[in-house]
Every structure is written in C-alpha cells, then in structure tokens.
Design a protein around this motif. Structure first.
Motif, PDB file in Angstrom:
ATOM      1  N   ILE A  75     -51.442 -50.311 -29.050  1.00 41.82           N
ATOM      2  CA  ILE A  75     -51.605 -49.296 -28.007  1.00 41.82           C
ATOM      3  C   ILE A  75     -52.309 -48.086 -28.604  1.00 41.82           C
ATOM      4  O   ILE A  75     -52.183 -47.800 -29.796  1.00 41.82           O
ATOM      5  CB  ILE A  75     -50.235 -48.874 -27.414  1.00 41.82           C
ATOM      6  N   ASP A  76     -53.084 -47.396 -27.781  1.00 41.82           N
ATOM      7  CA  ASP A  76     -53.655 -46.105 -28.143  1.00 41.82           C
ATOM      8  C   ASP A  76     -52.997 -45.053 -27.258  1.00 41.82           C
ATOM      9  O   ASP A  76     -52.783 -45.290 -26.059  1.00 41.82           O
ATOM     10  CB  ASP A  76     -55.172 -46.105 -27.931  1.00 41.82           C
ATOM     11  N   SER A  95     -47.711 -41.037 -31.332  1.00 44.36           N
ATOM     12  CA  SER A  95     -48.214 -42.277 -31.921  1.00 44.36           C
ATOM     13  C   SER A  95     -47.342 -42.716 -33.096  1.00 44.36           C
ATOM     14  O   SER A  95     -47.025 -43.901 -33.240  1.00 44.36           O
ATOM     15  CB  SER A  95     -49.661 -42.091 -32.390  1.00 44.36           C
ATOM     16  N   PHE A  96     -46.946 -41.764 -33.933  1.00 44.56           N
ATOM     17  CA  PHE A  96     -46.094 -42.109 -35.076  1.00 44.56           C
ATOM     18  C   PHE A  96     -44.668 -42.437 -34.633  1.00 44.56           C
ATOM     19  O   PHE A  96     -44.005 -43.268 -35.260  1.00 44.56           O
ATOM     20  CB  PHE A  96     -46.124 -40.989 -36.108  1.00 44.56           C
ATOM     21  N   VAL A  97     -44.222 -41.818 -33.565  1.00 46.52           N
ATOM     22  CA  VAL A  97     -42.901 -42.153 -33.029  1.00 46.52           C
ATOM     23  C   VAL A  97     -42.896 -43.589 -32.487  1.00 46.52           C
ATOM     24  O   VAL A  97     -41.963 -44.354 -32.746  1.00 46.52           O
ATOM     25  CB  VAL A  97     -42.501 -41.149 -31.928  1.00 46.52           C
ATOM     26  N   ALA A 101     -40.934 -46.880 -33.893  1.00 50.21           N
ATOM     27  CA  ALA A 101     -40.053 -47.676 -33.036  1.00 50.21           C
ATOM     28  C   ALA A 101     -40.404 -49.162 -33.068  1.00 50.21           C
ATOM     29  O   ALA A 101     -39.736 -49.973 -32.414  1.00 50.21           O
ATOM     30  CB  ALA A 101     -40.106 -47.157 -31.601  1.00 50.21           C
ATOM     31  N   GLY A 102     -41.466 -49.522 -33.819  1.00 50.05           N
ATOM     32  CA  GLY A 102     -41.784 -50.931 -34.003  1.00 50.05           C
ATOM     33  C   GLY A 102     -42.951 -51.466 -33.201  1.00 50.05           C
ATOM     34  O   GLY A 102     -43.182 -52.678 -33.183  1.00 50.05           O
ATOM     35  N   TYR A 103     -43.726 -50.585 -32.562  1.00 43.96           N
ATOM     36  CA  TYR A 103     -44.848 -51.020 -31.735  1.00 43.96           C
ATOM     37  C   TYR A 103     -46.171 -50.684 -32.428  1.00 43.96           C
ATOM     38  O   TYR A 103     -46.369 -49.543 -32.855  1.00 43.96           O
ATOM     39  CB  TYR A 103     -44.805 -50.342 -30.367  1.00 43.96           C
ATOM     40  N   PRO A 104     -47.098 -51.631 -32.544  1.00 43.55           N
ATOM     41  CA  PRO A 104     -48.378 -51.361 -33.220  1.00 43.55           C
ATOM     42  C   PRO A 104     -49.224 -50.328 -32.454  1.00 43.55           C
ATOM     43  O   PRO A 104     -49.338 -50.400 -31.224  1.00 43.55           O
ATOM     44  CB  PRO A 104     -49.063 -52.725 -33.231  1.00 43.55           C
ATOM     45  N   VAL A 105     -49.797 -49.400 -33.201  1.00 51.70           N
ATOM     46  CA  VAL A 105     -50.600 -48.317 -32.623  1.00 51.70           C
ATOM     47  C   VAL A 105     -51.945 -48.258 -33.336  1.00 51.70           C
ATOM     48  O   VAL A 105     -52.006 -48.307 -34.567  1.00 51.70           O
ATOM     49  CB  VAL A 105     -49.888 -46.955 -32.782  1.00 51.70           C
ATOM     50  N   VAL A 106     -53.028 -48.164 -32.562  1.00 55.64           N
ATOM     51  CA  VAL A 106     -54.333 -47.881 -33.156  1.00 55.64           C
ATOM     52  C   VAL A 106     -54.852 -46.605 -32.491  1.00 55.64           C
ATOM     53  O   VAL A 106     -55.311 -46.620 -31.358  1.00 55.64           O
ATOM     54  CB  VAL A 106     -55.320 -49.063 -33.025  1.00 55.64           C
ATOM     55  N   ALA A 147     -52.867 -47.537 -37.425  1.00 53.93           N
ATOM     56  CA  ALA A 147     -54.157 -47.279 -38.054  1.00 53.93           C
ATOM     57  C   ALA A 147     -54.814 -46.129 -37.301  1.00 53.93           C
ATOM     58  O   ALA A 147     -54.604 -45.969 -36.089  1.00 53.93           O
ATOM     59  CB  ALA A 147     -55.046 -48.517 -38.020  1.00 53.93           C
ATOM     60  N   TYR A 148     -55.597 -45.335 -38.025  1.00 52.65           N
ATOM     61  CA  TYR A 148     -56.284 -44.204 -37.408  1.00 52.65           C
ATOM     62  C   TYR A 148     -57.789 -44.423 -37.467  1.00 52.65           C
ATOM     63  O   TYR A 148     -58.347 -44.671 -38.542  1.00 52.65           O
ATOM     64  CB  TYR A 148     -55.929 -42.883 -38.108  1.00 52.65           C
TER      65      TYR A 148
END
Length: 331
Positions: A75-76, A95-97, A101-106, A147-148
C-alpha cells in the motif's frame, strides 16, 4: 507551447493524448521555465479534468524507472499536499505504523513544495540515502516491511520541474499527479486530497485501474484525516462522512498538528509519534490515517479493529523498531 497556452487561456481543455504529449515535452526540456510556470498557473485557476489528469499520468508512468514490488502487494499512503496547513509528516508516520502492524508499504514521496517538510525531507533528516535499485528496495521490504521511493529518482519529468515548483511555492498539478505515479504501481492506496472536487476526480481515476483505494479529505481543508472536524472517505463503492467522535477520537485544533518551522522540527514530531511520546492530537491523527489504510487492505475488518492495530503498532514499539531497521538498512 504558445498555442497550447492560448488554448488554455481561452478556457479550453486538453485531450488525454494532448496532455500526455505535453508532459513528455516537459521531461525532454522543450519548454522554458516561464512556459512551464504559465502552464502550471492555468491549473491553479481552474480544475483539472479527468482526461487531462489521466493523460499526464500516462506520460509519467511511461517514462518512469520501473520497480517491481508486486510480490508484496503493498500500500502507498500519501497526500497531495497543497492544503496550506503545514502539518507534520502524518502520512509518512502512518506508513511506518502500518508497516509495524505487519502490512507491506511502498511509500512514494518528494521534498516539500508547499510545506516545510515533505516525506523526503524527513527521510533525509534520518540519514536515509535514496535509491532506485530494485534489489535494495526488496531487501528493505523483506527486512522491515517498507520501501521508500524518492520521486525524482524514478521520473525525469518530476525532476525537471522541481526548481519551478519550488520557486512558485504553491500547489501545482504535479501535487495531484504525485500520488498517481508511484513507480511500483501499488496494489492499495490511501490518498489524502485538499478539496472535494479532487476527491471525486481521484475516485473516478482510480476506478479505471485495479488499485483498491480510499480517498480522504477533511472538510476543513486538510489533505489527510486531521481529526479537526468532519472528514469524508470515498472508496469504489461508498462515500462516508465521519466525525472524530463517531470513531472514538477527540476533536483537535489546527495548531495541534503544526509541523514547525524547519524540517528538523517536523522530524522531531515524527519521531515523538513513533516513540509513543507525542501529544494526543499528533498521535491520534497518525493512528486514524493508519487505521483507514489498514481498512483499504482488509475492508471487511471493523474500523475499531483497524484503529486498535494502528495504536498497538505504536504502543508496542513495532512502528519505532520498523523505523530503526529501515534507517539502518537505508543509510
């Protein structure tokens, strides 16, 4: 460009292909800064159309440096900027929260154009070195779930207009485009916008592709869930207005979310949220945005459960540990 500007000054609209070609020409340096600034100004004076926005998006995605992170179904979480509120980095903290919580973030971001600190400013304050290396980005996803992607590394057009945007210091249609051109093309997106016409515009645009989304707008003008008043959340199937109180939060004042006067100020607030020592207003605004992001990924999960997951990510130290791992790996 002269003919294009005359057309726009006469209140005509661009077609999708025409908009696509204009963006390609900007990226190739075919227009001078004054012409680009004039083009930008047109879209400050009237709303952009779906055809124009889609055409600009087509060009940027065609010219991007691609990065395949689809295996993570990330997710973004991003705002358009341009709301004039100078909040701290709520979307970046969220995004870091969510990652904690275990969800991938880009996370796709840039330097602040209309506020003191954009996502890239706060990342640099932590010593992060930006990269377009897919292997490094995948290692970051594997190690810390996030990832950023620093926008100028992935799109020459965004880099080409950066000086003009900074000089103007006002929101531009590039603020509108940024959330649509994440080079990883994430599976999910939580997008904050600064007015209701944009909320509908993005909803129409998202419905043309496979992104599962929520577009949010605080009715007092924030491009995120500010908890300073009522806010609207639009998905592919619903539009709902919430009050802070209706989802278990207090209502806060505008000054409670101020990002300070320097990127250092904003970074200190960002850190205090993830450390669990921020003010209730700062923490709750991040929790609310993170919760609605989680709900985009798991729409059947009750909102109260999503809020609890986001809050636990901070209180347990998972969000802070995610940041620490991310900085260690990306510095």
């Amino acid at each position: 460009m002269k003919q294009i500007l005359y057309k726009l000054f006469e209140h005509q609209y661009l077609g999708r292909d025409e908009a696509r070609e204009i963006l390609q020409n900007i990226a190739q340096g075919r227009y001078n800064d004054a012409q680009v600034a004039s083009l930008i100004t047109v879209f400050l004076m009237r709303n952009i159309s779906v055809e124009e926005l889609t055409g600009f998006r087509d060009a940027l995605l065609e010219m991007r440096v691609p990065v395949d992170l689809s295996q993570y179904a990330p997710i973004d979480i991003v705002g358009t900027g341009g709301d004039g509120k100078n909040t701290f980095n709520i979307s970046t903290a969220a995004s870091f929260v969510v990652a904690g919580a275990g969800y991938p973030v880009v996370k796709h971001g840039n330097y602040g154009a209309t506020s003191v600190s954009g996502a890239s400013n706060v990342m640099e304050q932590h010593g992060v070195k930006f990269t377009s290396d897919t292997d490094r980005l995948r290692r970051s996803m594997d190690a810390c779930n996030i990832a950023y992607l620093h926008a100028p590394l992935f799109n020459s057009a965004m880099k080409a207009v950066a000086p003009v945007r900074k000089a103007l210091g006002v929101r531009t249609f590039f603020n509108m485009l940024g959330p649509l051109v994440n080079p990883a093309i994430p599976r999910y997106q939580l997008l904050g916008v600064y007015n209701l016409p944009l909320l509908r515009l993005y909803s129409y645009t998202f419905q043309e592709n496979d992104t599962r989304f929520a577009v949010v707008h605080s009715l007092d003008g924030y491009d995120e869930i500010s908890l300073t008043g009522e806010f609207k959340v639009a998905t592919s199937t619903t539009e709902t207005i919430y009050t802070p109180e209706s989802i278990g939060f207090d209502r806060y004042r505008e000054q409670d979310l101020d990002g300070g006067e320097t990127p250092e100020d904003a970074a200190r607030i960002f850190d205090s949220v993830l450390r669990g020592v921020a003010t209730p207003a700062q923490t709750d605004s991040v929790v609310a945005n993170a919760a609605f992001a989680i709900r985009v990924i798991e729409p059947e999960k009750p909102l109260a459960d999503c809020i609890a997951l986001a809050r636990e990510s901070i209180q347990s130290g998972k969000a802070l540990n995610t940041l620490k791992k991310f900085v260690e790996l990306n510095s």
